[in-house]
Design an enzyme around this catalytic site. Structure first.
Site, mmCIF file in Angstrom:
data_model
loop_
_atom_site.group_PDB
_atom_site.id
_atom_site.type_symbol
_atom_site.label_atom_id
_atom_site.label_comp_id
_atom_site.label_asym_id
_atom_site.label_seq_id
_atom_site.Cartn_x
_atom_site.Cartn_y
_atom_site.Cartn_z
ATOM 1 N N ASN A 158 0.964 -1.420 -0.179
ATOM 2 C CA ASN A 158 0.418 0.000 -0.359
ATOM 3 C C ASN A 158 1.166 1.461 0.325
ATOM 4 O O ASN A 158 0.273 2.356 -1.065
ATOM 5 C CB ASN A 158 -0.686 -0.152 0.912
ATOM 6 C CG ASN A 158 0.155 -0.385 2.423
ATOM 7 O OD1 ASN A 158 0.665 -0.182 2.575
ATOM 8 N ND2 ASN A 158 -1.140 0.192 3.237
ATOM 9 N N GLU A 256 4.683 -3.177 12.438
ATOM 10 C CA GLU A 256 3.172 -2.594 11.560
ATOM 11 C C GLU A 256 2.337 -2.599 11.651
ATOM 12 O O GLU A 256 1.970 -2.906 10.368
ATOM 13 C CB GLU A 256 4.467 -0.289 11.628
ATOM 14 C CG GLU A 256 3.164 0.372 11.828
ATOM 15 C CD GLU A 256 2.412 0.607 10.504
ATOM 16 O OE1 GLU A 256 0.966 0.166 10.308
ATOM 17 O OE2 GLU A 256 2.371 1.385 8.714
ATOM 18 N N CYS A 290 -3.354 2.134 6.135
ATOM 19 C CA CYS A 290 -3.199 1.127 7.713
ATOM 20 C C CYS A 290 -4.099 2.629 9.090
ATOM 21 O O CYS A 290 -4.629 1.995 9.831
ATOM 22 C CB CYS A 290 -1.868 0.374 8.040
ATOM 23 S SG CYS A 290 -1.074 1.714 8.396
ATOM 24 N N GLU A 464 8.175 4.058 13.967
ATOM 25 C CA GLU A 464 8.641 4.710 13.417
ATOM 26 C C GLU A 464 8.637 6.645 12.873
ATOM 27 O O GLU A 464 7.638 6.578 13.081
ATOM 28 C CB GLU A 464 8.544 4.188 11.853
ATOM 29 C CG GLU A 464 8.893 2.104 11.732
ATOM 30 C CD GLU A 464 8.018 1.259 10.798
ATOM 31 O OE1 GLU A 464 7.516 1.715 10.183
ATOM 32 O OE2 GLU A 464 8.708 0.481 10.234
#
Ligand SMILES: O=CCCC(=O)O
Length: 483
Positions: A158, A256, A290, A464
């Site tokens: 994505n 993640e 997400c 991150e």
């Protein structure tokens, strides 16, 4: 691939130890454009043996890379950033071709991805340790931060650029070497990043890209004792399995994973701002992000007005091939993604939901779905429990803060949450009460290279971005020094 002005950015081989290589078996994976179904090209279908070699190359390159001064690594990273921005248009075109998102969003992703390289090029020079008062007159305590070693990552389709750079940049900045296995749907963006790494002068073996079998490559990257840190972005189900594999070597990990983001609109909110925030948050990348809003909660007093304005705005979104000018919503990545949207829609309708915008496939092509809004959503629907990952927006009604906080937190996920209100008190209680790693107050866009991106609960481990993202690639060593 006639659209690329710099054809040298299109690589159909993997980049391992500074060499462009085919799979040992000669097998390849075909990559197609989700907007048209046309074949773009193919990449090597590599497996365990090639993954072992990539890890060995990263290990061999580690001593020299780690030994550079922080400033030297910083300069190389800065060149990588500059080259990425110089090639923004080509990289964006490539990204849209293989992933489908509108070109404007792809340009944004290249700038976003590059911003991690820029940020960590600067941060490389700020890997500070500590000195701590010793327990006796002749004792000193020193804290050193050192690169963890060889790092590996698996990234999703994505965000084919940014999910790589936000792992690779802090790894390389801190003195680690890196092996990345990108998603099979979107490998060309990863290989283009490697081509720019080569041009920037990143030494052979420091940054390696391997395409192919997720099972075989994933097993090597997670179970190899040489790999000291593993980072994954993707679904919670796959993350759980990879995390278990990493346990065999007690590897440092960042995960993640999935989200189920609530987007909360209070009666006192700036309604137009909330509508445009919800449109951006829900429909960017056709809902395949997400941190996309998955459940939209609107307070009773503004529910009907919000639904009307939101449905109207969703209906205006231009759906089509991302390369066509003005496109705002591209295709879904594959048939399975489309089926999930249809399944969630059917379930919502069977449980009393009502379509107020969209509600069907879009004639632009086989993988397109209309931006869809459903009203009368409630907790008994699949859309309340599962991440749809598509352009489907269920709107729930709530009465008060306690009620919405309970509903918003009633999920095993904890990645991103959003809230619109003009009340400082409400905003404060929501930002503190939402059990999520990231909260947007009066904004639907939260991603930024300087901020710590990541989740709680089953949305993941680690952060991150920002100074927190660098720590993920550093080992802390404490020294008791007797003088
Ligand atoms: O889908 C995951 C990443 C999204 C973002 O960084 O904004």
């Amino acid at each position: 691939m006639t659209q690329l002005k710099d054809p040298a950015l299109l690589h159909t081989r993997c980049y391992i130890n500074g060499q462009w290589l085919d799979a040992d078996s000669g097998r390849t994976i075909t990559v197609s454009n989700p907007a048209t179904g046309e074949t773009i090209g193919s990449v090597p279908d590599m497996g365990a043996a090639e993954a072992e070699r990539a890890v060995a190359a990263a290990q061999a390159a580690l001593p020299a890379w780690r030994a550079l001064t922080a400033k030297q690594r910083s300069q190389v990273l800065r060149r990588w950033f500059d080259l990425m921005m110089e090639s923004q248009e080509e990289l964006a075109t490539l990204l849209t071709l293989e992933q489908g998102k509108p070109l404007a969003e792809s340009r944004g992703e290249i700038a976003y991805g590059a911003s991690y390289i820029e940020w960590y090029a600067e941060e490389a020079k700020r890997v500070y340790g500590d000195t701590i008062p010793g327990p006796a007159p002749d004792k000193r305590i020193l804290v050193l931060k050192q690169p963890v070693g060889v790092c590996a990552a698996i990234t999703p389709w994505n965000f084919p650029n940014a999910m790589i750079t936000r792992k690779a940049a802090p790894a390389l900045a801190s003195g680690c070497t890196f092996v990345i296995r990108p998603a099979s749907q979107t490998p060309f963006s990863a290989l283009a990043i490697a081509a720019l790494a080569e041009r920037a002068g990143i030494p052979a073996g420091v940054f390696n890209v391997i395409t192919g079998s997720s099972r075989e490559i994933g097993r090597v990257l997670t179970e190899s004792d040489t790999v000291k840190k593993f980072s994954f972005t993707g679904s919670t189900a796959v993350g759980r399995q990879l995390q278990a594999q990493c346990a065999s070597t007690i590897k440092k990990t960042s995960m993640e994973l999935g989200g189920n983001a609530p987007f909360i609109v209070f009666d006192d909110a700036d309604l137009d701002a909330a509508v445009s925030g919800a449109i951006a948050c829900k429909f960017r990348n056709a809902g395949q992000t997400c941190v996309c809003a998955n459940r939209i909660y609107v307070q009773s007093g503004v529910y009907d007005e919000f639904v009307r304005k939101f449905a109207q705005a969703a209906g205006y979104l231009k759906v089509g091939n991302g390369l066509e000018s003005g496109t705002e919503c591209g295709p879904l990545i594959d048939e399975a993604a489309l089926s999930k949207v249809e399944e969630h829609l059917a379930d919502a309708l069977a449980h009393g939901g009502e379509v107020v915008a969209g509600g069907a496939r879009h004639p632009a092509g086989k993988l397109f779905f209309q931006p869809t809004v459903i009203r009368h959503a409630h907790a008994g629907m699949k859309v309340a429990r599962e991440e749809t990952f598509g352009p489907l927006a269920p709107v729930f009604r709530f009465e008060n803060e306690a009620d919405v906080l309970q509903q918003a937190n009633a999920t095993e996920y904890g990645l991103a949450a959003y809230c619109y209100t003009r009340s400082l008190g409400t905003a404060t209680r929501m930002m503190e009460g939402l059990v999520y790693g990231m909260v947007g107050i009066n904004t639907g866009v939260i991603s930024n290279e300087a901020a710590p991106f990541g989740g709680v609960k089953q949305s993941g481990i680690g952060r991150e971005g920002g100074k927190y993202g660098l720590d993920e690639y550093l080992a802390t060593k404490y020294v008791m020094l007797a003088v």
